[in-house]
Design an enzyme around this catalytic site. Structure first.
Site, PDB file in Angstrom:
ATOM      1  N   GLU A  81     -36.176 -53.395  -0.371  1.00  0.00           N
ATOM      2  CA  GLU A  81     -36.645 -51.962  -0.193  1.00  0.00           C
ATOM      3  C   GLU A  81     -35.761 -50.984  -0.946  1.00  0.00           C
ATOM      4  O   GLU A  81     -34.379 -51.312  -0.970  1.00  0.00           O
ATOM      5  CB  GLU A  81     -36.578 -51.793   1.441  1.00  0.00           C
ATOM      6  CG  GLU A  81     -36.675 -50.547   1.837  1.00  0.00           C
ATOM      7  CD  GLU A  81     -38.042 -49.740   1.346  1.00  0.00           C
ATOM      8  OE1 GLU A  81     -39.285 -50.261   1.814  1.00  0.00           O
ATOM      9  OE2 GLU A  81     -38.106 -48.784   0.693  1.00  0.00           O
ATOM     10  N   ASP A 112     -35.143 -52.295  -6.557  1.00  0.00           N
ATOM     11  CA  ASP A 112     -36.773 -52.081  -7.050  1.00  0.00           C
ATOM     12  C   ASP A 112     -37.318 -53.345  -6.984  1.00  0.00           C
ATOM     13  O   ASP A 112     -36.467 -54.225  -7.571  1.00  0.00           O
ATOM     14  CB  ASP A 112     -36.687 -51.360  -8.425  1.00  0.00           C
ATOM     15  CG  ASP A 112     -38.068 -51.580  -9.125  1.00  0.00           C
ATOM     16  OD1 ASP A 112     -38.774 -50.714  -8.376  1.00  0.00           O
ATOM     17  OD2 ASP A 112     -38.242 -52.293  -9.807  1.00  0.00           O
ATOM     18  N   ASP A 143     -46.963 -48.250  -1.286  1.00  0.00           N
ATOM     19  CA  ASP A 143     -47.269 -46.647  -1.392  1.00  0.00           C
ATOM     20  C   ASP A 143     -48.736 -46.354  -2.131  1.00  0.00           C
ATOM     21  O   ASP A 143     -48.599 -46.967  -3.342  1.00  0.00           O
ATOM     22  CB  ASP A 143     -46.147 -45.925  -2.438  1.00  0.00           C
ATOM     23  CG  ASP A 143     -44.888 -45.818  -1.411  1.00  0.00           C
ATOM     24  OD1 ASP A 143     -44.972 -45.609  -0.094  1.00  0.00           O
ATOM     25  OD2 ASP A 143     -43.800 -46.109  -1.893  1.00  0.00           O
ATOM     26  N   ASP A 164     -54.524 -49.466   3.759  1.00  0.00           N
ATOM     27  CA  ASP A 164     -55.553 -49.009   4.401  1.00  0.00           C
ATOM     28  C   ASP A 164     -56.250 -47.907   3.719  1.00  0.00           C
ATOM     29  O   ASP A 164     -56.888 -47.154   3.783  1.00  0.00           O
ATOM     30  CB  ASP A 164     -55.022 -48.144   5.626  1.00  0.00           C
ATOM     31  CG  ASP A 164     -53.893 -47.214   5.653  1.00  0.00           C
ATOM     32  OD1 ASP A 164     -53.334 -47.220   4.421  1.00  0.00           O
ATOM     33  OD2 ASP A 164     -53.595 -46.544   6.631  1.00  0.00           O
TER      34      ASP A 164
HETATM   35  C1  LIG Z   1     -46.080 -47.062   2.802  1.00  0.00           C
HETATM   36  S1  LIG Z   1     -44.365 -47.770   2.948  1.00  0.00           S
HETATM   37  C2  LIG Z   1     -44.770 -49.410   3.841  1.00  0.00           C
HETATM   38  C3  LIG Z   1     -43.562 -49.696   4.599  1.00  0.00           C
HETATM   39  C4  LIG Z   1     -43.721 -51.093   5.444  1.00  0.00           C
HETATM   40  N1  LIG Z   1     -44.368 -52.217   4.671  1.00  0.00           N
HETATM   41  C5  LIG Z   1     -44.968 -50.920   6.475  1.00  0.00           C
HETATM   42  O1  LIG Z   1     -46.044 -51.573   6.521  1.00  0.00           O
HETATM   43  O2  LIG Z   1     -44.738 -49.927   7.419  1.00  0.00           O
HETATM   44  C6  LIG Z   1     -43.993 -48.476   1.376  1.00  0.00           C
HETATM   45  C7  LIG Z   1     -42.418 -48.753   1.165  1.00  0.00           C
HETATM   46  O3  LIG Z   1     -42.453 -49.432  -0.157  1.00  0.00           O
HETATM   47  C8  LIG Z   1     -41.263 -49.346  -0.611  1.00  0.00           C
HETATM   48  N2  LIG Z   1     -41.086 -49.262  -2.249  1.00  0.00           N
HETATM   49  C9  LIG Z   1     -42.119 -48.736  -2.837  1.00  0.00           C
HETATM   50  N3  LIG Z   1     -41.948 -49.084  -4.153  1.00  0.00           N
HETATM   51  C10 LIG Z   1     -41.142 -49.960  -4.054  1.00  0.00           C
HETATM   52  C11 LIG Z   1     -40.245 -50.887  -5.160  1.00  0.00           C
HETATM   53  N4  LIG Z   1     -40.859 -50.816  -6.283  1.00  0.00           N
HETATM   54  N5  LIG Z   1     -39.512 -51.626  -4.777  1.00  0.00           N
HETATM   55  C12 LIG Z   1     -39.046 -51.766  -3.377  1.00  0.00           C
HETATM   56  N6  LIG Z   1     -39.675 -50.856  -2.482  1.00  0.00           N
HETATM   57  C13 LIG Z   1     -40.465 -50.097  -2.777  1.00  0.00           C
HETATM   58  C14 LIG Z   1     -41.112 -47.580  -0.220  1.00  0.00           C
HETATM   59  O4  LIG Z   1     -39.664 -47.178  -0.218  1.00  0.00           O
HETATM   60  C15 LIG Z   1     -41.690 -47.564   1.116  1.00  0.00           C
HETATM   61  O5  LIG Z   1     -40.685 -48.083   2.088  1.00  0.00           O
END
Ligand SMILES: C[S@@+](CC[C@H](N)C(=O)[O-])C[C@H]1O[C@@H](n2cnc3c(N)ncnc32)[C@H](O)[C@@H]1O
Length: 210
Positions: free
Chosen positions: A65, A92, A115, A151
């Site tokens: 994360e 990342d 995301d 979703d």
């Molecule tokens: C919409 S949230 C969903 C979080 C969790 N999986 C949930 O279901 O509640 C997406 C997460 O992915 C993380 N994220 C996005 N791109 C990423 C990347 N390239 N590497 C690591 N984390 C990432 C964001 O910081 C965010 O916390």
């Protein structure tokens, strides 16, 4: 959905004091492998991560994360639950997959609610692209599971298309672990969003003929 927001004092303390205990610093060195190693990409606040790791003491989990408050919350939860099978990398996920995970090392990859980048002009920022599918497949062991959930219907369709086209992946009948429903998800369900689960596995060698 982007989880912006400040780091609370408890999260800040966790990042300082608990990261050395439960975190793995990003480096170009491969993490040591285990029989059942599961990598979660984008663990957010970590609710799902914790539940799955608790339910599967036989497996080892690495949550990746970038978001500091989420990493802090997860570190606090690991400490609270005294989990010994979950580690966190704050970096990342693409870099982590490329640099820290050996090919064929993973029993599963979890990608829950990546995301969505809903605007069309931002779709190229979505994590799932053909190059991601190829990288993820290479890191799975034969039969290893790629489990995604979203979703956003158009993202689900796109992920399905991308994973289906990746030669090293095939549809899988079941995941590595059942996915518990998160707060984020139950809110979505109340708003009428339906959740799509995508289950693929690394196409292994064909079973020997009898
Ligand atoms: C919409 S949230 C969903 C979080 C969790 N999986 C949930 O279901 O509640 C997406 C997460 O992915 C993380 N994220 C996005 N791109 C990423 C990347 N390239 N590497 C690591 N984390 C990432 C964001 O910081 C965010 O916390």
């Amino acid at each position: 959905m982007l989880r912006q927001g400040r780091t609370t004092p408890a999260q800040k303390r966790a990042l300082e004091e608990l990261f050395p205990k439960y975190g793995i610093a990003f480096s170009a060195q491969k993490v040591s492998s285990s029989q059942n190693l599961v990598l979660e990409i984008g663990s957010g606040m970590g609710e799902t991560t914790i539940e799955i790791a608790k339910a599967h003491p036989e497996a080892d989990f690495i949550a990746v994360e970038v978001h500091g408050p989420g990493v802090g919350s997860l570190l606090n939860a690991i400490e609270r639950e005294q989990l010994t099978n979950l580690r966190v990398i704050r970096h990342d996920a693409l870099g982590v997959l490329e640099q820290m995970i050996a090919d064929g090392a993973l029993a599963a990859i979890h990608l829950f609610f990546p995301d969505p980048w809903p605007k069309k002009r931002h779709h190229k920022r979505r994590l799932v692209q053909p190059a991601f599918a190829a990288l993820a497949a290479r890191k799975l062991k034969d039969g290893g599971i790629l489990h995604a959930a979203t979703d956003w219907p158009d993202y689900a369709d796109y992920m399905n298309q991308v994973f289906s086209k990746e030669p090293l992946l095939e549809p899988a009948p079941a995941g590595f672990a059942a996915r518990p429903v998160t707060k984020f998800e139950s809110r979505g369900q109340r708003l009428g969003h339906s959740i799509r689960e995508l289950l693929f596995r690394r196409a292994g060698k064909a079973p020997a003929a009898r």
